[in-house]
Design a protein around this motif. Sequence first.
Motif, PDB file in Angstrom:
ATOM      1  N   ILE A  17      -2.304  57.755 -74.899  1.00 44.70           N
ATOM      2  CA  ILE A  17      -3.267  57.107 -74.002  1.00 44.70           C
ATOM      3  C   ILE A  17      -3.080  57.738 -72.624  1.00 44.70           C
ATOM      4  O   ILE A  17      -1.978  57.699 -72.061  1.00 44.70           O
ATOM      5  N   ILE A  77      -0.813  47.555 -72.014  1.00 43.02           N
ATOM      6  CA  ILE A  77      -0.612  48.653 -72.968  1.00 43.02           C
ATOM      7  C   ILE A  77       0.750  48.520 -73.653  1.00 43.02           C
ATOM      8  O   ILE A  77       0.901  48.817 -74.847  1.00 43.02           O
ATOM      9  N   LEU A 130      -8.230  49.242 -79.999  1.00 46.37           N
ATOM     10  CA  LEU A 130      -7.945  49.434 -78.582  1.00 46.37           C
ATOM     11  C   LEU A 130      -9.113  48.994 -77.708  1.00 46.37           C
ATOM     12  O   LEU A 130      -8.925  48.322 -76.688  1.00 46.37           O
ATOM     13  N   PHE A 154      -3.041  50.960 -82.926  1.00 48.04           N
ATOM     14  CA  PHE A 154      -3.402  52.076 -82.077  1.00 48.04           C
ATOM     15  C   PHE A 154      -4.670  52.791 -82.528  1.00 48.04           C
ATOM     16  O   PHE A 154      -4.913  53.911 -82.112  1.00 48.04           O
ATOM     17  N   LEU A 178       0.753  46.500 -76.938  1.00 41.86           N
ATOM     18  CA  LEU A 178      -0.118  46.899 -78.048  1.00 41.86           C
ATOM     19  C   LEU A 178       0.618  46.844 -79.385  1.00 41.86           C
ATOM     20  O   LEU A 178       1.797  47.197 -79.479  1.00 41.86           O
TER      21      LEU A 178
END
Length: 469
Positions: free
Chosen positions: A29, A51, A62, A57, A54
């Motif tokens: 990212i 983030i 996302l 992925f 998370l």
Amino acid sequence: MNYLKKLKEAKKTFDDLTIKEITLKDKKIIIVSIETLTSSSDINDFILRKIGKLKEFNSKYLINYFYNFLPVISIKVVQDENSLWNFLLNGFTILLFDNEILAIETRNYLTRGVGTADYEKTILGPKDAFTEHYNTNLGLIRRRIKDKNLYMKTFTLGKYTKTKVGLLYINGICKRDLVIKISKKLEKINIDGIIDSNYLKRYLNTSKNFFPTLKSTERPDLASMQLLEGKVIIICDNSPEVLILPTFFIDFFHVSDDYYQKQINITFIRLIRFIGFLISIFLPAIYISLTTHNPDNMPIRLLLSFQSQRQNVPFPGFIEAIIMIICFEILRETDVRIPSSMGTAISILGGIVLGDAAVNAGIVSPIMIIVIAISAISGMLMQGVETVNSIRWYRFLFIILSSIFGYFGIFLGTIFLLSTLSTTKSIDKDYLYPFAPINLNEQKDGFLKIQSNKKYRNPLLSNNRKRGE
């Protein structure tokens, strides 16, 4: 990613462009922002921390995660490179992952707080003033006009600055053709940059008259009043002043304080302003005419007094007046430019010490100093710097004509002034309205302030028109 490659190339010339790559479970990212335009605390608290939490992925997860769990209102999908740079330069943070690009608003508002007006001082009424922040200025107007009919059209002007410009009007009060004309003028503007709202004046002010045909103000209450009269307001980002269109000659004799006091007091003050306007333009010319061409029109005692004061002055009245006016303009410009802590010392030195020394040296006469001082001070009664500057040019014109032709020159100058004002237009509206063409109903808020039972004042509509047509 192709965009990432271009961003890394741009970083060579963008010292404040930051690119941060985060790798989680073989997924990358990329976070891109311009640190001088964004809030680092917002990026840390609202983006980086989220983030770090998370669990999946893939791009679908996302996008859904960022839309639903980031504590920000504005999240946009970037479609092309131009949009990407537009968001970056407007304080957004860019997230790149897989083949998706999101722009998240993290602006750092580089602006001062709402303060008081510097040039448009007020005795009564609100004290707040516009700032350089577009949304703040819009909010200052919306907090006064809480109606869904307050419409706004947004323009982006300037090839490089891409300045946000907003056109505000009240639907149902403002005439539609006025909005269309002003919108077309704004759309035709093709310039490298718009730094301040005053840049727009040259494109909106098409008149060649010395007097301005549009008005700028730093007061939200005055701007709101003008909207309620059917006028259009133009807000420009990075500018603490808004523009008012159209503007009539009588508007420069009005201030917002006029609507917070008794009518009889305001009528007196407005008449004083009008008398001051006449004195500022005509007094030096009348004095020069009396002393050079028409001394027989003065009482003998007054004539002898003038002659005794000018006995040792080596210059004719015209040269004497020009010298004094130039000296005053130098002092005024100096007083504006130097720090306020030094302004008092300069004023004392220029106004008292040098003036007294010039009289004792026989360079100018005392009566000429009085005439020029009264004329200059009277011109300050008018609202707006551009109006004061326009009075300066007409003062010069009348002085030149009176020095050549005497009273007849003043008569010629008066005809020129009236004909110029009567033929001037402000966005196709008559500049001398409501006097030419005359509107008796609007005379209640002209040079006089008379009690009216009207629920609104709209100088742009005739009596037989409906509002908003």
